[in-house]
Design an enzyme around this catalytic site. Structure first.
Site, PDB file in Angstrom:
ATOM      1  N   ARG A 119      52.714 131.654  61.042  1.00  0.00           N
ATOM      2  CA  ARG A 119      51.381 132.194  61.311  1.00  0.00           C
ATOM      3  C   ARG A 119      50.395 131.585  60.314  1.00  0.00           C
ATOM      4  O   ARG A 119      50.815 130.882  59.390  1.00  0.00           O
ATOM      5  CB  ARG A 119      51.389 133.720  61.207  1.00  0.00           C
ATOM      6  CG  ARG A 119      51.663 134.194  59.803  1.00  0.00           C
ATOM      7  CD  ARG A 119      51.591 135.701  59.691  1.00  0.00           C
ATOM      8  NE  ARG A 119      51.707 136.087  58.299  1.00  0.00           N
ATOM      9  CZ  ARG A 119      51.893 137.314  57.879  1.00  0.00           C
ATOM     10  NH1 ARG A 119      51.988 138.299  58.750  1.00  0.00           N
ATOM     11  NH2 ARG A 119      51.973 137.600  56.608  1.00  0.00           N
ATOM     12  N   ASN A 157      43.267 138.131  59.791  1.00  0.00           N
ATOM     13  CA  ASN A 157      44.184 138.911  58.970  1.00  0.00           C
ATOM     14  C   ASN A 157      44.436 138.187  57.652  1.00  0.00           C
ATOM     15  O   ASN A 157      44.868 137.033  57.659  1.00  0.00           O
ATOM     16  CB  ASN A 157      45.526 139.076  59.693  1.00  0.00           C
ATOM     17  CG  ASN A 157      46.444 140.053  58.980  1.00  0.00           C
ATOM     18  OD1 ASN A 157      46.149 141.246  58.893  1.00  0.00           O
ATOM     19  ND2 ASN A 157      47.545 139.557  58.448  1.00  0.00           N
ATOM     20  N   GLU A 158      44.131 138.842  56.569  1.00  0.00           N
ATOM     21  CA  GLU A 158      44.406 138.274  55.238  1.00  0.00           C
ATOM     22  C   GLU A 158      44.054 136.788  55.179  1.00  0.00           C
ATOM     23  O   GLU A 158      44.927 135.933  55.021  1.00  0.00           O
ATOM     24  CB  GLU A 158      45.870 138.465  54.858  1.00  0.00           C
ATOM     25  CG  GLU A 158      46.257 139.897  54.621  1.00  0.00           C
ATOM     26  CD  GLU A 158      47.679 140.040  54.081  1.00  0.00           C
ATOM     27  OE1 GLU A 158      48.482 139.124  54.292  1.00  0.00           O
ATOM     28  OE2 GLU A 158      47.967 141.067  53.453  1.00  0.00           O
ATOM     29  N   GLU A 312      46.854 148.055  54.972  1.00  0.00           N
ATOM     30  CA  GLU A 312      48.301 147.939  55.067  1.00  0.00           C
ATOM     31  C   GLU A 312      48.941 148.410  53.776  1.00  0.00           C
ATOM     32  O   GLU A 312      48.493 148.048  52.690  1.00  0.00           O
ATOM     33  CB  GLU A 312      48.731 146.476  55.239  1.00  0.00           C
ATOM     34  CG  GLU A 312      48.331 145.825  56.525  1.00  0.00           C
ATOM     35  CD  GLU A 312      48.806 144.370  56.572  1.00  0.00           C
ATOM     36  OE1 GLU A 312      49.696 143.985  55.785  1.00  0.00           O
ATOM     37  OE2 GLU A 312      48.270 143.622  57.394  1.00  0.00           O
ATOM     38  N   GLU A 360      60.116 139.529  60.474  1.00  0.00           N
ATOM     39  CA  GLU A 360      59.924 140.760  59.704  1.00  0.00           C
ATOM     40  C   GLU A 360      60.815 141.908  60.177  1.00  0.00           C
ATOM     41  O   GLU A 360      60.474 143.072  60.004  1.00  0.00           O
ATOM     42  CB  GLU A 360      58.440 141.146  59.724  1.00  0.00           C
ATOM     43  CG  GLU A 360      57.621 140.099  59.003  1.00  0.00           C
ATOM     44  CD  GLU A 360      56.161 140.447  58.816  1.00  0.00           C
ATOM     45  OE1 GLU A 360      55.608 140.134  57.743  1.00  0.00           O
ATOM     46  OE2 GLU A 360      55.568 141.014  59.744  1.00  0.00           O
ATOM     47  N   LYS A 361      61.976 141.548  60.724  1.00  0.00           N
ATOM     48  CA  LYS A 361      62.823 142.616  61.279  1.00  0.00           C
ATOM     49  C   LYS A 361      63.379 143.542  60.200  1.00  0.00           C
ATOM     50  O   LYS A 361      63.827 144.633  60.493  1.00  0.00           O
ATOM     51  CB  LYS A 361      63.927 142.029  62.147  1.00  0.00           C
ATOM     52  CG  LYS A 361      64.834 141.043  61.457  1.00  0.00           C
ATOM     53  CD  LYS A 361      65.743 140.366  62.484  1.00  0.00           C
ATOM     54  CE  LYS A 361      66.708 139.406  61.829  1.00  0.00           C
ATOM     55  NZ  LYS A 361      66.044 138.270  61.190  1.00  0.00           N
ATOM     56  N   HIS A 363      61.454 144.492  57.646  1.00  0.00           N
ATOM     57  CA  HIS A 363      60.309 145.159  57.012  1.00  0.00           C
ATOM     58  C   HIS A 363      60.203 146.577  57.563  1.00  0.00           C
ATOM     59  O   HIS A 363      60.296 146.788  58.763  1.00  0.00           O
ATOM     60  CB  HIS A 363      59.039 144.361  57.317  1.00  0.00           C
ATOM     61  CG  HIS A 363      57.867 144.728  56.465  1.00  0.00           C
ATOM     62  ND1 HIS A 363      57.250 145.963  56.539  1.00  0.00           N
ATOM     63  CD2 HIS A 363      57.207 144.025  55.519  1.00  0.00           C
ATOM     64  CE1 HIS A 363      56.250 145.983  55.662  1.00  0.00           C
ATOM     65  NE2 HIS A 363      56.205 144.829  55.036  1.00  0.00           N
TER      66      HIS A 363
HETATM   67  C1  GAL Z   1      50.907 141.293  55.178  1.00  0.00           C
HETATM   68  C2  GAL Z   1      50.514 140.927  56.591  1.00  0.00           C
HETATM   69  C3  GAL Z   1      51.291 141.714  57.612  1.00  0.00           C
HETATM   70  C4  GAL Z   1      52.744 141.752  57.259  1.00  0.00           C
HETATM   71  C5  GAL Z   1      52.910 142.308  55.882  1.00  0.00           C
HETATM   72  C6  GAL Z   1      54.340 142.415  55.445  1.00  0.00           C
HETATM   73  O1  GAL Z   1      50.626 140.240  54.313  1.00  0.00           O
HETATM   74  O2  GAL Z   1      49.141 141.122  56.779  1.00  0.00           O
HETATM   75  O3  GAL Z   1      51.096 141.141  58.880  1.00  0.00           O
HETATM   76  O4  GAL Z   1      53.268 140.460  57.347  1.00  0.00           O
HETATM   77  O5  GAL Z   1      52.258 141.467  54.964  1.00  0.00           O
HETATM   78  O6  GAL Z   1      54.442 142.991  54.167  1.00  0.00           O
END
Ligand code: GAL
Length: 668
Positions: A119, A157-158, A312, A360-361, A363
């Site tokens: 990404r 995003n970020e 987040e 990210e499975k 996370h």
């Molecule tokens: C952030 C991101 C999210 C996700 C998250 C995981 O940096 O905006 O999409 O990847 O980290 O911790």
């Protein structure tokens, strides 16, 4: 101007705090959506963020539009009484964009392409990227502008992509032309006579790519400024599109906490709501709590003291550390309440439900892989209930100011990080955190501030280290102290001008006059791994840095170096209402020193005599008590209070269990 208040204090309805997270239902069969929404309702979720990485779904091939699934999702979400923060999907372009337009892919400093397959693979300067991003944003905004579920926009995003490629070279030159006008001015400002770097044509200027040896620091500094500006241009372009369709709705983009690549002050000024992502390591709950407090104080400052948003955080483990620990029971709740205590009116998570596939499975989510019976979801429900109780009393209220101002500026941080520095251990980001931690541990109210901000209202300003200070900042500090303000200033400050040119005398002359320094003859970094890691300063030990400074007449020497190369030289000075620290005192000494300065300035801990590990924060007329330790403690709070979390009456003392919290109001 739309605000978070519009969502948290809607006219005619009770005030509320927002609670929710990123939801990626496109990763799941449509039959599961309603069940997710039902579980969200049960947990008190108010808002979900949709569409953060949905570009390939929305535009499966160039120009095509697939909005049907999102229509159904928006309608269903609305039907369950949940609001939507809708993201523009531009942080992750679909593979077809990179294949058709390879120039949309960023290059690293070695010239290697960042391909699709992950990404954030977009070149901020690419016209093709910008055109496609604008087109999908336009259609998304037009389609959902009138949708009753939509309450806020989340752009990209970020933002965090650097680009050293050819597209970047083109816009970098344009940016430099705007800044310098002529090549001569650029050559002079960058000092290109050093090592025969003089540019004869604009086309010779490149982003600071990999080179044989150290690069020109002024060039590198401008490249950082340029990157922040170019990413901001991307944000603005999308913001303006959505604004045109929904002028009444707030727009945000989520910051990475204290990421060095964005000038947070400049960016925040362009947002209706300032939002941040914060991921402290739960392996060390105390350090994590400090990280939260620090990010909160910064974000609140960027928001001008108004309520802000956690866009987040993780309900449990992340998946990007070497070892990823979950949050022990109670910690997620505690850290959520901590954000609210420090001014957040919205707490979102990444993410609602963990993906079963993809990077990210592992996370965590608000509902874990163990589903609604799992501990994670139970805690999610509990937090939702807490926030629902607090909402009517808390939403819209302010953390009382002005407190201590802690100065931070990104440009100085960037400049201080150049190659060829005196110490590779010196980092403004670390230092501002270290000083903040000392203030946090002392229980003192603090906010971050930019060196140009009007500081007059703050009884005390602390400046850990700003290598680069421009004339406006220096004049601001002079004015502040002349007006009766008190300043504690750390070492290696005001050393360079805005172009990273050294100011003679070891520090800006006006600043030296202010601080009682005649000159600094030599900087003496201390090697944390070497035999001289600590400098004896009499009552404390200094670390990281020391200086061979000559005080000006009238300066009082509060501490001197003993032994070592600087034996007998001053370490700490007092001059009028200023103090200067030429070293970094060890944590306990730094805390004592800052607490003394605060005391002199008439700033006192929010609550005195707190047991170890308990943080006290005022928000509006409420007192938040947050226990970051594991053993139960008793806190004295004289008088009669009511704990909004439990409804219980509190007479003089309150007991907090492991990771416990209380939110007290004076008993009516
Ligand atoms: C952030 C991101 C999210 C996700 C998250 C995981 O940096 O905006 O999409 O990847 O980290 O911790």
């Amino acid at each position: 101007m739309p605000r978070l208040d519009d969502l948290t204090r809607p006219p005619g309805r009770p005030a509320r705090l927002l609670y929710g997270g990123d939801w990626n239902p496109e990763q799941w069969p449509e039959e599961t959506w309603a069940e997710d929404l039902r579980l969200m309702r049960r947990a008190g979720v108010t808002t979900v963020t949709l569409g953060v990485f949905s570009w390939a779904r929305l535009e499966p091939e160039p120009g095509a539009r697939e909005f049907g699934w999102l229509d159904r999702l928006m309608d269903l979400t609305r039907a369950h009484g949940i609001d939507v923060v809708l993201a523009t999907p531009t942080a992750s372009p679909p593979p077809w964009l990179g294949r058709r337009h390879p120039e949309t892919l960023p290059r690293d400093e070695d010239g290697r392409t960042e391909w699709w397959g992950s990404r954030q693979h977009f070149a901020h300067s690419s016209e093709a990227y910008r055109a496609h991003a604008a087109a999908i944003t336009e259609d998304l905004a037009a389609r959902y502008a009138g949708h009753p579920a939509l309450v806020m926009w989340h752009i990209n995003n970020e933002y965090c992509t650097y680009d050293w490629g050819d597209e970047a070279a083109r816009t970098f030159r344009g940016w430099l032309r705007d800044r310098y006008g002529t090549l001569d001015a650029l050559n002079t400002t960058w000092g290109t006579d050093f090592w025969s770097q003089r540019y004869a044509s604009w086309d010779e200027i490149l982003p600071p790519r990999r080179a044989h040896y150290l690069r020109n620091p002024s060039h590198v500094l401008d490249f950082r400024r340029y990157t922040s500006d170019l990413l901001l241009e991307c944000y603005r372009a999308e913001r303006d599109i959505v604004r045109k369709h929904t002028p009444h709705l707030p727009v945000t983009t989520n910051f990475m906490p204290f990421w060095s690549g964005q000038d947070g002050w400049a960016w925040a000024a362009e947002e209706d709501v300032v939002s941040v992502d914060v991921y402290p390591d739960p392996a060390d709950p105390r350090a994590g709590a400090h990280e939260n407090a620090f990010v909160a104080d910064l974000t609140r400052a960027e928001a001008g003291g108004r309520p802000w948003m956690v866009m987040e955080q993780a309900a449990g483990a992340v998946n990007w550390r070497t070892v990823n620990r979950p949050k022990p029971e109670g910690l997620n709740r505690l850290w959520t309440l901590q954000a609210v205590a420090r001014g957040a009116d919205a707490v979102h998570f990444f993410q609602w439900r963990p993906s079963r596939q993809g990077a990210e499975k592992f996370h965590s989510g608000m509902i874990g892989h163990s589903g609604a019976r799992g501990r994670g979801y139970r805690e999610t429900v509990r937090i939702g209930a807490d926030l629902a109780r607090l909402g009517p009393r808390v939403a819209g209220s302010r953390v009382p100011g002005p407190g201590i101002a802690l100065l931070h500026d990104w440009h100085s941080w960037w400049a201080g990080r150049h190659e060829g520095a005196l110490s590779g251990h010196l980092d403004q980001g670390d230092l501002v955190r270290t000083w903040h931690r000392a203030l946090w541990e002392a229980g003192l109210p603090v906010t971050l501030a930019h060196p140009h901000h009007d500081l007059a209202a703050h009884p005390l300003v602390v400046l850990p280290h700003l290598y680069l200070l421009d004339d406006t900042a220096v004049a601001n500090l002079e004015r502040y102290v002349a007006g009766g303000g008190r300043l504690v200033c750390g070492f290696f400050t005001g050393v360079a001008d805005p172009h990273d040119r050294i100011r003679p005398g070891g520090m800006d002359a006006r600043l030296r006059a202010l601080l009682g320094i005649d000159r600094i003859d030599e900087w003496w970094p201390l090697d944390p791994d070497g035999p001289d890691a600590r400098a004896d300063c009499g009552t404390f030990r200094g670390t990281l840095w020391s200086e061979e400074l000559v005080p000006a007449p009238g300066a009082e020497i509060l501490a001197s170096y003993r032994g070592g190369p600087l034996d007998g030289r001053p370490a700490v000075l007092r001059h009028g209402r200023t103090r200067y620290l030429s070293t970094l005192p060890e944590p306990r000494a730094l805390r004592t020193l800052l607490a003394e300065a605060a005391h002199e300035a008439g700033i006192h801990p929010v609550v005195t005599g707190l047991p170890d590990g308990v943080e006290a924060v005022r928000r509006g007329d409420l007192l938040f008590l947050l226990h970051h330790g594991r053993d139960p403690v008793t806190v004295r709070v004289p008088g009669r209070h009511r704990d909004l979390l439990t409804g219980a009456t509190v007479d003089d003392t309150v007991t907090l269990d492991r990771f416990g919290a209380a939110v007290l109001e004076e008993h009516p």
